[in-house]
Design an enzyme around this catalytic site. Sequence first.
Site, PDB file in Angstrom:
ATOM      1  N   GLY A 289       3.710   1.503   0.637  1.00  0.00           N
ATOM      2  CA  GLY A 289       3.992   1.196  -0.753  1.00  0.00           C
ATOM      3  C   GLY A 289       4.085  -0.291  -0.976  1.00  0.00           C
ATOM      4  O   GLY A 289       3.721  -1.079  -0.112  1.00  0.00           O
ATOM      5  N   LYS A 290       4.578  -0.650  -2.143  1.00  0.00           N
ATOM      6  CA  LYS A 290       4.632  -2.072  -2.530  1.00  0.00           C
ATOM      7  C   LYS A 290       5.397  -2.921  -1.525  1.00  0.00           C
ATOM      8  O   LYS A 290       5.074  -4.073  -1.296  1.00  0.00           O
ATOM      9  CB  LYS A 290       5.315  -2.226  -3.902  1.00  0.00           C
ATOM     10  N   ARG A 291       6.408  -2.304  -0.927  1.00  0.00           N
ATOM     11  CA  ARG A 291       7.266  -3.067  -0.045  1.00  0.00           C
ATOM     12  C   ARG A 291       6.627  -3.448   1.285  1.00  0.00           C
ATOM     13  O   ARG A 291       7.251  -4.044   2.145  1.00  0.00           O
ATOM     14  CB  ARG A 291       8.547  -2.275   0.211  1.00  0.00           C
ATOM     15  N   HIS A 292       5.365  -3.061   1.477  1.00  0.00           N
ATOM     16  CA  HIS A 292       4.725  -3.353   2.756  1.00  0.00           C
ATOM     17  C   HIS A 292       3.777  -4.537   2.699  1.00  0.00           C
ATOM     18  O   HIS A 292       2.784  -4.575   3.423  1.00  0.00           O
ATOM     19  CB  HIS A 292       3.973  -2.128   3.260  1.00  0.00           C
TER      20      HIS A 292
END
Length: 489
Positions: A254-257
Amino acid sequence: MSARVRYAPSPTGSPHVGNLRTAVYDWLLARKTGGAFVARLEDTDRDPTRYKPEFIGDIEQSLDWLGVTPDEWWVTGGDYGPYVQSERLPLYQEAGKRLMDMGMAYRCFCTEERLAAMREAQQAAGSPTGYDRHCRQLSREEADEKAARGAPFTVRLAVPREGATTYSDAVYGDITFGNRNVDDQVLLKSNGWPTYHLGVVVDDHHMGITHVIRGEDWMPSTPKQVLIYDALQWPQPAWVHIPLTLGKDRKKLGKRHGSTQFVDFIRQGYLPDAMFNFLVLLGWSPGDDRQIMSRDEIVEAFSLAGISRNPAVFDYDKLRWMNGEYIRAADPERIAALCLPYLREAGLMSGSPTDEETAYVAAVIPLVADRLKVLSEVADASRYFFEDPAEADPKGRRKWLSGSDGAARLERIIDAFAAAPDPLTPEAAEQIIDALPAEGESRAPFIHTTRIAATGATAGPGLFELLSALGKARVMSRLRRAREWVAEA
RNA sequence: GGCGCCAUCGUCCAGAGGUCAGGACGGCGGGUUUUCAGCCCGUAGACCGGAGUUCGAUUCUCCGUGGCGCUACCA
């Protein structure tokens, strides 16, 4: 049997690599079976904090770039359009009504407040969360009356209280959910728009979709959709859930990666075929040990049976390796053309280059291209071809440009190249270097000294080709300037 | 908490009831080249645990454990 498969993105963000992997499998099954790959925009969530129509362009660009352009989609149309859910609203209304008429759905008048309080109480009590079916008690007459008075309502699926729902998954086998664990899902929102669960079933049915390929995170919602298919007496598609793509931390990508948005990979300079090859192998294997495979080979070998059940960690290193393989195998002129934007962006090349500039770039890029893992690295790898190096690598300077040895060597190199032919060919450069060492001496010190004096670096393309590309004038001015590096050493 | 899925080297993928458990990336070592990259060679590195079935289980079954996912009027 020819498959009709679909990719159904939602414009709530820029698609990430995991999304596109499902598109790759869709495309492959369509090609493999001589079927059709369709894309449909699932834009029924109009909450302004989530709905981001500006990302539709990213979706389109990603699909095109990857070479998995849909046969039917909102861009070019097709026989089953429209391919945008917001333009198909009556279809969902009709399905909702049919479901209500047969008692498979009911109106729910619960307020958001009541729902929130209910959920909170359930969580506090540690009991399973889910709608408590409060409004399912209402008779059709009561519901009609409330609705007629203008009370807002949603339409929920009336999941059987008993029994179980089983479906057959092409990857995971038979999956069974006890109906008591299946929520009375909202099918139509109070604004009359469908939720995913209704929309996807109605559209997949009307669009003749034969295989639903999607991430494994959708498995728990499948029984709801199976129930709808069965109630409407529509044949179920083949269910094909594929394992999730994980980040380094083993969590759903997701975005956090970091860079997971597909357009980021495009910008960084990956090659479409390399990306395609990598994505395919992330969760699928031809059954043997092949790694680098052409599209044709992949289509030839592809089958749903080869899809893994294990979630796959997205390995950037392997992607980079594979991209390097594709770069080296590619036509050098194509690579050169693809590199130009990066040089411009780095200010190493003007937007409207002269013929001379163009020729220079054409000579330089092949020298560095083989060393690239991603195209965007071309700027750093070739910088010293365009700008005089501001400083020399300290280690190299100490080793090759220091002391009286270094100074003397540099002077001899300068003298030798002063007499070099212009244009300076690689062969001429090599002859010059070869003439420098005394009998029995190695030419290596001269090579290394010349390299660091001319480029400021200790690593790079073969020296003779490099000097030739640089040209005599640049070589001479840099060699002379390197005297400063000796003095400071 | 409930429900579901998954479980082979650090990572991805192969594997068969009996294999020296294989390949790739990455790591390490060496070779080649003027350096780097590349290429070549070599090397370390895994069957989650416990029962059961079986002459024999990493492979089949069950349980456990662990990981992940879902649990919205988001998809």
